[in-house]
Design a protein around this motif. Structure first.
Motif, PDB file in Angstrom:
ATOM      1  N   ARG A  93      -8.707  -6.782  -2.325  1.00 62.48           N
ATOM      2  CA  ARG A  93      -8.036  -8.009  -1.641  1.00 62.48           C
ATOM      3  C   ARG A  93      -7.068  -8.487  -2.401  1.00 62.48           C
ATOM      4  N   ARG A  94      -7.285  -8.847  -3.579  1.00 61.63           N
ATOM      5  CA  ARG A  94      -6.353  -9.362  -4.566  1.00 61.63           C
ATOM      6  C   ARG A  94      -5.043  -8.548  -4.745  1.00 61.63           C
ATOM      7  N   LEU A  95      -5.412  -7.195  -4.594  1.00 60.38           N
ATOM      8  CA  LEU A  95      -4.117  -6.425  -4.965  1.00 60.38           C
ATOM      9  C   LEU A  95      -3.193  -6.372  -3.720  1.00 60.38           C
ATOM     10  N   MET A  96      -4.085  -6.392  -2.560  1.00 60.15           N
ATOM     11  CA  MET A  96      -3.129  -6.575  -1.110  1.00 60.15           C
ATOM     12  C   MET A  96      -2.315  -7.693  -0.947  1.00 60.15           C
ATOM     13  N   GLU A  97      -2.781  -8.689  -1.745  1.00 60.43           N
ATOM     14  CA  GLU A  97      -2.036  -9.972  -1.581  1.00 60.43           C
ATOM     15  C   GLU A  97      -0.633  -9.451  -2.198  1.00 60.43           C
ATOM     16  N   VAL A  98      -0.763  -8.976  -3.190  1.00 61.50           N
ATOM     17  CA  VAL A  98       0.561  -8.469  -3.837  1.00 61.50           C
ATOM     18  C   VAL A  98       1.541  -7.552  -3.054  1.00 61.50           C
ATOM     19  N   CYS A  99       0.969  -6.703  -2.451  1.00 55.87           N
ATOM     20  CA  CYS A  99       1.636  -5.668  -1.488  1.00 55.87           C
ATOM     21  C   CYS A  99       2.265  -6.766  -0.211  1.00 55.87           C
ATOM     22  N   ARG A 100       1.445  -7.572   0.125  1.00 57.69           N
ATOM     23  CA  ARG A 100       2.074  -8.545   1.147  1.00 57.69           C
ATOM     24  C   ARG A 100       3.064  -9.080   0.833  1.00 57.69           C
ATOM     25  N   MET A 101       3.055  -9.874  -0.391  1.00 55.31           N
ATOM     26  CA  MET A 101       4.274 -10.740  -1.069  1.00 55.31           C
ATOM     27  C   MET A 101       5.458  -9.882  -0.943  1.00 55.31           C
ATOM     28  N   ARG A 102       5.297  -8.631  -1.339  1.00 57.71           N
ATOM     29  CA  ARG A 102       6.419  -7.671  -1.748  1.00 57.71           C
ATOM     30  C   ARG A 102       6.575  -6.803  -0.185  1.00 57.71           C
ATOM     31  N   ASN A 103       6.099  -6.975   0.881  1.00 55.88           N
ATOM     32  CA  ASN A 103       6.147  -5.950   2.119  1.00 55.88           C
ATOM     33  C   ASN A 103       5.994  -4.632   1.879  1.00 55.88           C
ATOM     34  N   THR A 104       5.185  -4.194   0.794  1.00 53.80           N
ATOM     35  CA  THR A 104       5.016  -2.920   0.208  1.00 53.80           C
ATOM     36  C   THR A 104       4.241  -2.040   1.464  1.00 53.80           C
TER      37      THR A 104
END
Length: 526
Positions: free
Chosen positions: A122-133
């Motif tokens: 979940r936490r890692l997905m948040e980072v992906c979402r922040m960067r639209n990866t």
């Protein structure tokens, strides 16, 4: 079309992330197997096979069976050049993973079919979402008993807050697992449990053909058709543009350990995943096709080779072509440097490279010139941003256990801190060194590496602390008054910046209320 453009088009640079034990390292191994980069995949868990996983090469990783540092591996697959960054799943090393995500263009998330989405994912997905990866999801371990695939899809949507679209679908699960139907390419992959061979592939034009019944049995065939109808009805068509914008995640099913469903994932991945993308620098947007070279250091690793005490800086190339021995400008130090022995990685095996292109990761031997976040260019003043250090959550005093080895301890700590494994603060009141980390395991890793790599012994003393905050103010007088009043709790970080060590959330709130002119930051990038 210029050579540079062609090279950029060929490249796919991505990270594999997951919760510990979901099978990330095993998946990495199998991807390497298809790239012909290794010939026998190492079983990560088995003690019978002494060959350990290629990407886990540090001593401590071999002993514990977990990945601690991010490994970089490059290989060719068909027309494409693939760069995989295998990241530590263990949450104590989350910071290393966050930084790695700044160096990739897309991500594969591995989810265990029995456990579903776990906190770390979940936490890692948040980072992906922040960067639209863009994200592709691989649901692993289908040869074991697990949950219903539809439940997993629902959970992925609600927990990771992203729309999903299955591109392959399992036929049964666990002991009855028969294979996967490839929705993307209309093929049936039949499962044979074997760790070394790749399963057989049957091309199918129509899922309703009697051939399917013959191969998997009538009951399972009927269930498969029913499932596929539901999928077509419920989930949107796969839209590549939406995937590239980070709004839709394709989902694949398989078993990495049995090399099953991995090739389908890889084939679809090289086709749809993004080539190296433009990167936002502080000054402007940098496009990969530009002539001028630019890149940034996203990780520093001490002692990749135990025989030579050297550090290696990992540089992600953002634009232009990197050439060996060419002079490049180190922006922070404002000096020209030449690199005689830049290396490309195959986990621990390194080979000298003469040139590299955007999307590639090169290792540069570091004699103390680099810090995480440093920029290199052919001359232009550029600063790549977005490599934060977060405020640590655990703190301990660092004490030297062997006074004869003070020099080794200082050197070891300096190099390990450069890697960004943890952060060091020096208390201004008593000059004691404080190490801050995000997890207990890092203290063990530091102690272990100091002893085995630098011959220094340290011991930890407990320190009760809530948070380290970087402070600044436009009002010099207010800043001095704060430092005087809190002098027992003031420290400096390695850059010499002021850090306030709050021992409880109450103390921190009071400080924020009593000193309105002071700004408190919880990440070092402000």
């Amino acid at each position: 079309m210029s050579n540079l453009t062609e090279e950029i088009k060929r490249r796919r640079t991505f990270a594999i992330i997951s919760h510990p034990d979901a099978g990330k390292t095993t998946l990495t191994e199998k991807l390497l197997l298809f790239g012909g980069a290794i010939h026998v995949a190492g079983a990560v868990k088995s003690h019978k096979i002494k060959k350990t996983a290629t990407s886990d090469w540090m001593e401590i990783e071999k002993q514990r069976g977990i990945s601690v540092a991010t490994s970089v591996m490059g290989f060719d697959y068909g027309e494409h050049k693939i760069n995989i960054l295998d990241t530590p799943g263990h949450q104590d090393f989350a910071e290393d993973t966050f930084r790695t995500l700044t160096a990739v263009d897309s991500v594969i998330i591995v989810v265990d079919v029995a456990k579903g989405v776990e906190t770390q994912t979940r936490r890692l997905m948040e980072v992906c979402r922040m960067r639209n990866t863009p994200v592709i999801i691989f649901v692993n371990k289908l040869d074991r008993e697990g949950r219903d695939p539809f439940d997993i899809l629902d959970e992925l949507e609600s927990e990771l807050k992203i729309n999903v679209r299955p591109l392959s679908w399992p036929i049964n699960i666990g002991a009855k697992f028969k294979g996967v139907y490839n929705i993307y390419e209309h093929g049936l992959d039949l499962f044979t449990p074997s760790k070394q061979t790749v399963s057989e592939r049957v091309e199918i034009d129509d899922v309703n053909s009697p051939e399917v019944d013959r191969l998997v049995g009538e009951t399972d065939a009927a269930k498969l058709r029913e499932d596929l109808e539901i999928i077509e009805g419920v989930y949107p068509e796969f839209d590549k543009e939406k995937y590239l914008r980070g709004e839709l995640a394709p989902v694949f099913f398989g078993s990495a350990l049995n090399t099953f469903g991995v090739k389908e994932l890889l084939d679809c991945f090289v086709e749809i995943a993004p080539q190296p993308q433009p990167i936002q620098a502080e000054e402007r947007v940098v496009k990969p096709e530009e002539e001028g070279f630019s890149g940034f250091v996203f990780k520093i690793h001490a002692n990749m080779d135990p025989n030579h005490r050297s550090c290696i800086a990992f540089v992600k190339i953002c634009s232009g072509k990197f050439e060996r021995n060419a002079p490049y400008k180190h922006i922070r130090l404002q000096k020209q440097l030449r690199f005689a022995a830049p290396t490309a990685f195959m986990a621990q095996k390194k080979s000298i490279v003469d040139e590299a292109y955007p999307g590639d990761i090169v290792g540069i031997p570091d004699t103390g010139n680099f810090k995480i976040g440093d920029t290199l260019t052919s001359g232009e003043q550029l600063h790549f941003k977005g490599l934060p250090s977060f405020s640590p959550e655990m703190f301990k005093y660092l004490e030297n256990a062997d006074p004869m080895k003070q020099k080794q301890l200082d050197k070891g700590i300096a190099q390990l801190m450069d890697e960004g494994v943890a952060q060091m603060f020096v208390n201004q009141f008593n000059n004691r060194k404080i190490i801050g980390t995000v997890g207990q395991l890092q203290f063990e890793v530091i102690q272990y590496r100091l002893l085995h790599e630098y011959g220094a012994q340290c011991r930890w003393e407990p320190l009760h602390m809530f948070k380290a905050c970087w402070i600044e103010s436009d009002d010099e007088v207010a800043l001095e008054a704060f430092k005087k009043r809190k002098h027992q709790f003031m420290a400096k970080d390695r850059e010499g910046r002021d850090v306030f060590l709050a021992d409880s959330s109450y103390v921190l709130q009071m400080a924020q209320t009593d000193f309105p002119k002071i700004r408190f930051h919880f990440s070092s990038e402000f």
